[in-house]
Design a protein around this motif. Structure first.
Motif, PDB file in Angstrom:
ATOM      1  N   GLN A 379      24.768 -22.863 -12.130  1.00  0.00           N
ATOM      2  CA  GLN A 379      25.375 -24.001 -11.431  1.00  0.00           C
ATOM      3  C   GLN A 379      24.402 -25.174 -11.350  1.00  0.00           C
ATOM      4  N   LEU A 380      23.112 -24.888 -11.215  1.00  0.00           N
ATOM      5  CA  LEU A 380      22.106 -25.953 -11.202  1.00  0.00           C
ATOM      6  C   LEU A 380      22.048 -26.650 -12.551  1.00  0.00           C
ATOM      7  N   LYS A 381      22.270 -25.893 -13.640  1.00  0.00           N
ATOM      8  CA  LYS A 381      22.320 -26.504 -14.971  1.00  0.00           C
ATOM      9  C   LYS A 381      23.543 -27.414 -15.092  1.00  0.00           C
ATOM     10  N   CYS A 382      24.666 -26.969 -14.540  1.00  0.00           N
ATOM     11  CA  CYS A 382      25.886 -27.788 -14.583  1.00  0.00           C
ATOM     12  C   CYS A 382      25.702 -29.083 -13.789  1.00  0.00           C
ATOM     13  N   LEU A 383      24.940 -29.013 -12.698  1.00  0.00           N
ATOM     14  CA  LEU A 383      24.674 -30.206 -11.880  1.00  0.00           C
ATOM     15  C   LEU A 383      23.575 -31.070 -12.485  1.00  0.00           C
ATOM     16  N   GLU A 384      22.978 -30.593 -13.598  1.00  0.00           N
ATOM     17  CA  GLU A 384      21.908 -31.304 -14.304  1.00  0.00           C
ATOM     18  C   GLU A 384      20.656 -31.489 -13.454  1.00  0.00           C
ATOM     19  N   VAL A 385      20.453 -30.531 -12.516  1.00  0.00           N
ATOM     20  CA  VAL A 385      19.166 -30.489 -11.825  1.00  0.00           C
ATOM     21  C   VAL A 385      18.101 -30.023 -12.807  1.00  0.00           C
ATOM     22  N   VAL A 386      18.509 -29.138 -13.724  1.00  0.00           N
ATOM     23  CA  VAL A 386      17.673 -28.758 -14.865  1.00  0.00           C
ATOM     24  C   VAL A 386      18.496 -28.981 -16.127  1.00  0.00           C
ATOM     25  N   ARG A 387      17.825 -29.187 -17.231  1.00  0.00           N
ATOM     26  CA  ARG A 387      18.538 -29.364 -18.496  1.00  0.00           C
ATOM     27  C   ARG A 387      17.839 -28.571 -19.594  1.00  0.00           C
ATOM     28  N   PRO A 388      18.596 -28.022 -20.544  1.00  0.00           N
ATOM     29  CA  PRO A 388      17.975 -27.278 -21.649  1.00  0.00           C
ATOM     30  C   PRO A 388      17.166 -28.214 -22.539  1.00  0.00           C
ATOM     31  N   VAL A 389      16.069 -27.697 -23.060  1.00  0.00           N
ATOM     32  CA  VAL A 389      15.303 -28.465 -24.034  1.00  0.00           C
ATOM     33  C   VAL A 389      15.965 -28.309 -25.395  1.00  0.00           C
ATOM     34  N   ASP A 390      15.549 -29.081 -26.368  1.00  0.00           N
ATOM     35  CA  ASP A 390      16.173 -29.053 -27.689  1.00  0.00           C
ATOM     36  C   ASP A 390      15.925 -27.732 -28.405  1.00  0.00           C
ATOM     37  N   ASN A 391      16.774 -27.477 -29.401  1.00  0.00           N
ATOM     38  CA  ASN A 391      16.635 -26.319 -30.289  1.00  0.00           C
ATOM     39  C   ASN A 391      16.658 -24.985 -29.538  1.00  0.00           C
ATOM     40  N   THR A 392      17.679 -24.807 -28.681  1.00  0.00           N
ATOM     41  CA  THR A 392      17.818 -23.538 -27.953  1.00  0.00           C
ATOM     42  C   THR A 392      19.008 -22.731 -28.446  1.00  0.00           C
ATOM     43  N   ARG A 393      19.599 -23.138 -29.572  1.00  0.00           N
ATOM     44  CA  ARG A 393      20.749 -22.407 -30.092  1.00  0.00           C
ATOM     45  C   ARG A 393      20.330 -21.026 -30.583  1.00  0.00           C
ATOM     46  N   GLY A 394      21.195 -20.044 -30.365  1.00  0.00           N
ATOM     47  CA  GLY A 394      20.925 -18.690 -30.829  1.00  0.00           C
ATOM     48  C   GLY A 394      20.022 -17.904 -29.911  1.00  0.00           C
ATOM     49  N   GLN A 396      19.281 -16.175 -26.172  1.00  0.00           N
ATOM     50  CA  GLN A 396      20.005 -15.689 -24.999  1.00  0.00           C
ATOM     51  C   GLN A 396      19.823 -16.641 -23.824  1.00  0.00           C
ATOM     52  N   ARG A 397      20.872 -16.804 -23.029  1.00  0.00           N
ATOM     53  CA  ARG A 397      20.848 -17.809 -21.966  1.00  0.00           C
ATOM     54  C   ARG A 397      19.714 -17.583 -20.974  1.00  0.00           C
ATOM     55  N   GLU A 398      19.364 -16.313 -20.733  1.00  0.00           N
ATOM     56  CA  GLU A 398      18.290 -16.015 -19.782  1.00  0.00           C
ATOM     57  C   GLU A 398      16.935 -16.502 -20.272  1.00  0.00           C
ATOM     58  N   TYR A 399      16.808 -16.658 -21.598  1.00  0.00           N
ATOM     59  CA  TYR A 399      15.515 -17.022 -22.182  1.00  0.00           C
ATOM     60  C   TYR A 399      15.494 -18.455 -22.728  1.00  0.00           C
ATOM     61  N   GLN A 400      16.596 -19.201 -22.554  1.00  0.00           N
ATOM     62  CA  GLN A 400      16.615 -20.584 -23.002  1.00  0.00           C
ATOM     63  C   GLN A 400      15.685 -21.432 -22.134  1.00  0.00           C
ATOM     64  N   LEU A 401      14.853 -22.221 -22.777  1.00  0.00           N
ATOM     65  CA  LEU A 401      13.901 -23.058 -22.045  1.00  0.00           C
ATOM     66  C   LEU A 401      14.610 -24.258 -21.415  1.00  0.00           C
ATOM     67  N   VAL A 402      14.250 -24.557 -20.186  1.00  0.00           N
ATOM     68  CA  VAL A 402      14.837 -25.695 -19.471  1.00  0.00           C
ATOM     69  C   VAL A 402      13.713 -26.519 -18.838  1.00  0.00           C
ATOM     70  N   GLN A 403      14.046 -27.733 -18.474  1.00  0.00           N
ATOM     71  CA  GLN A 403      13.112 -28.604 -17.761  1.00  0.00           C
ATOM     72  C   GLN A 403      13.757 -29.116 -16.489  1.00  0.00           C
ATOM     73  N   MET A 404      12.947 -29.300 -15.474  1.00  0.00           N
ATOM     74  CA  MET A 404      13.433 -29.793 -14.196  1.00  0.00           C
ATOM     75  C   MET A 404      13.601 -31.308 -14.273  1.00  0.00           C
ATOM     76  N   MET A 405      14.731 -31.817 -13.736  1.00  0.00           N
ATOM     77  CA  MET A 405      15.025 -33.249 -13.815  1.00  0.00           C
ATOM     78  C   MET A 405      14.646 -34.012 -12.554  1.00  0.00           C
ATOM     79  N   ILE A 406      14.034 -33.322 -11.587  1.00  0.00           N
ATOM     80  CA  ILE A 406      13.510 -33.992 -10.394  1.00  0.00           C
ATOM     81  C   ILE A 406      12.058 -33.569 -10.225  1.00  0.00           C
ATOM     82  N   THR A 407      11.274 -34.419  -9.641  1.00  0.00           N
ATOM     83  CA  THR A 407       9.843 -34.148  -9.503  1.00  0.00           C
ATOM     84  C   THR A 407       9.574 -33.270  -8.281  1.00  0.00           C
ATOM     85  N   PRO A 408       8.435 -32.551  -8.254  1.00  0.00           N
ATOM     86  CA  PRO A 408       8.078 -31.756  -7.062  1.00  0.00           C
ATOM     87  C   PRO A 408       8.040 -32.590  -5.788  1.00  0.00           C
TER      88      PRO A 408
END
Length: 434
Positions: A379-394, A396-408
């Motif tokens: 749900q946080l991905k859907c809200l774009e609090v985090v977003r997947p980095v490029d080249n994550t096709r193929g 598994q969703r649990e291991y797809q790399l993401v980046q946080m879109m808000i700062t600490p």
């Protein structure tokens, strides 16, 4: 000069003033004053654009160009003003203006349908079957001819958010438009509007070879004083057409005094240094106008000071106020990962590991199972609090790399403002390490 108390406290008067100021903000960009300021700011660029369109409209010459500038500086408004001037002078004549937007026409099929609609040729194409996009476009342009090429109706294509058209499959629309312009099959002028300075690099080789490479940059030389301050005065002043004529001079004098106060100049100067987007300025002024009431019947420096934190609030940080405690815990875990790995991407497994360490250590909060935690993360991905980095096709969703879109820092600011956060969760968030 102060406002007369009996005049301003009149509920009807206050209502009319607020209505007029909101109208000023909504219509800015279409008023004669705004047009005059815009043309004076970009006089050389406006002249260049007008010459390109005039040559297409009068001489049947085909042209293409890109207008590049930051968002909100007036690209679309400038083009619209030039078209209005051409129409009022009779230069536009039988010329047709086709407006497309990369946000609305998300593929070439929708773009072609919109072109057909704006050219009013739906009936002409209703019973025809075309073998290709190029054949269809050629038929549309051919339909505008009346006799010879010289008597064809000129068409001006305005492509807003031009960079989004570059992501269409094979860039078929752009290829065919530039090809028609280059080969002078019909008198057309293709004007692209974009905020991406590297947009030329997005074009395919065959498209790039047909583009004129004519780029018009809008670099604003507007100074804070007097241009920016004068814009604010115009937006907050009552025009001569205001219903209560006797009140116009009194109100406008008060606005002149308001724009000399240190608090207002400080708030507006900060906004000016942050962004030149006129929409941001209109939002700030609208927040000030909305604070006017019977007790506060005139604009004051305090209203600008109160509006400033609302302007600075981030949409993403505001979104945190509606999240569950579990989702907030995941955001805190991601905050720690962002700090530990210095902004490098992470995946769900790493976030879940951080969450488990917290929940098993000393948390009094209910511990959730892995599927529930993964759903909250999704749900946080859907809200774009985090977003997947490029080249994550193929992967598994649990291991797809993401980046946080808000700062600490934004996470901590938001958590400090949220009521009802458990103490141990607040302490965990405040830790400098997980």
């Amino acid at each position: 000069m102060g406002l007369k108390r009996q005049e301003v406290c009149d509920p009807e008067m206050l209502k009319e003033v607020q209505k007029q100021l909101r109208l000023n903000l909504r219509l800015w960009g279409t008023t004669p004053d705004a047009a005059k300021m815009l043309l004076s700011t970009y006089s050389s660029q406006a002249k260049h654009l007008e010459e390109l369109m005039t040559r297409t409209l009068k001489l049947g010459e085909s042209n293409s160009a890109l207008v590049l500038a930051a968002r909100g500086v007036g690209k679309s408004a400038l083009v619209n003003i030039i078209l209005e001037n051409l129409a009022s002078s009779g230069t536009l004549g039988e010329g047709v203006v086709v407006r497309l937007s990369g946000l609305l026409q998300t593929d070439d099929r929708l773009a072609l349908k919109e072109i057909t609609c704006q050219l009013r040729l739906e009936n002409a194409t209703a019973n025809k079957v075309f073998g290709s996009f190029a054949e269809n476009l050629a038929f549309l342009l051919e339909s505008l001819r009346s006799g010879s090429k010289e008597t064809s109706k000129p068409v001006i294509f305005l492509l807003d958010e031009f960079d989004l058209f570059c992501h269409h499959h094979n860039q078929t629309l752009l290829y065919n438009l530039f090809d028609v312009a280059q080969s002078a099959q019909a008198p057309i002028c293709v004007i692209g509007l974009t905020c991406r300075l590297d947009v030329i690099e997005l074009l395919e080789k065959r498209v790039k070879s047909r583009f004129s490479h004519r780029q018009i940059h809008l670099f604003s030389e507007e100074k804070f004083e007097p241009q920016y301050v004068n814009t604010i005065k115009l937006l907050l002043s009552l025009p001569e057409t205001f219903l209560h004529k006797s009140f116009i001079k009194t109100w406008n004098a008060q606005i002149d005094d308001l724009m000399k106060t240190d608090e207002v100049l400080r708030v507006t100067k900060r906004l000016y240094d942050t962004t030149r987007d006129i929409r941001a300025l209109k939002t700030l002024l609208l927040l000030c106008v909305s604070q006017m009431n019977a007790d506060k019947p005139k604009l004051t420096p305090e209203m600008f000071t109160a509006a400033q934190p609302i302007m600075r609030a981030e949409a993403k940080t505001n979104m945190l106020q509606g999240l569950s405690i579990l989702q907030l815990c995941l955001i805190i875990a991601m905050k720690h990962l962002t700090v530990i790995y210095e902004g490098e991407p992470f995946n769900f497994e790493m976030v879940f590991h951080e969450y488990l360490k917290f929940s098993q250590r000393k948390s009094t909060m209910q511990s959730f199972e892995r599927p529930v935690v993964f759903k909250a993360f999704d749900q946080l991905k859907c809200l774009e609090v985090v977003r997947p980095v490029d080249n994550t096709r193929g992967i598994q969703r649990e291991y797809q790399l993401v980046q946080m879109m808000i700062t600490p820092l934004q996470v901590m600011d938001s958590l400090n403002q949220l009521p009802g956060i458990p103490t141990d969760v607040q302490q965990w968030a405040s830790c400098s390490f997980a």
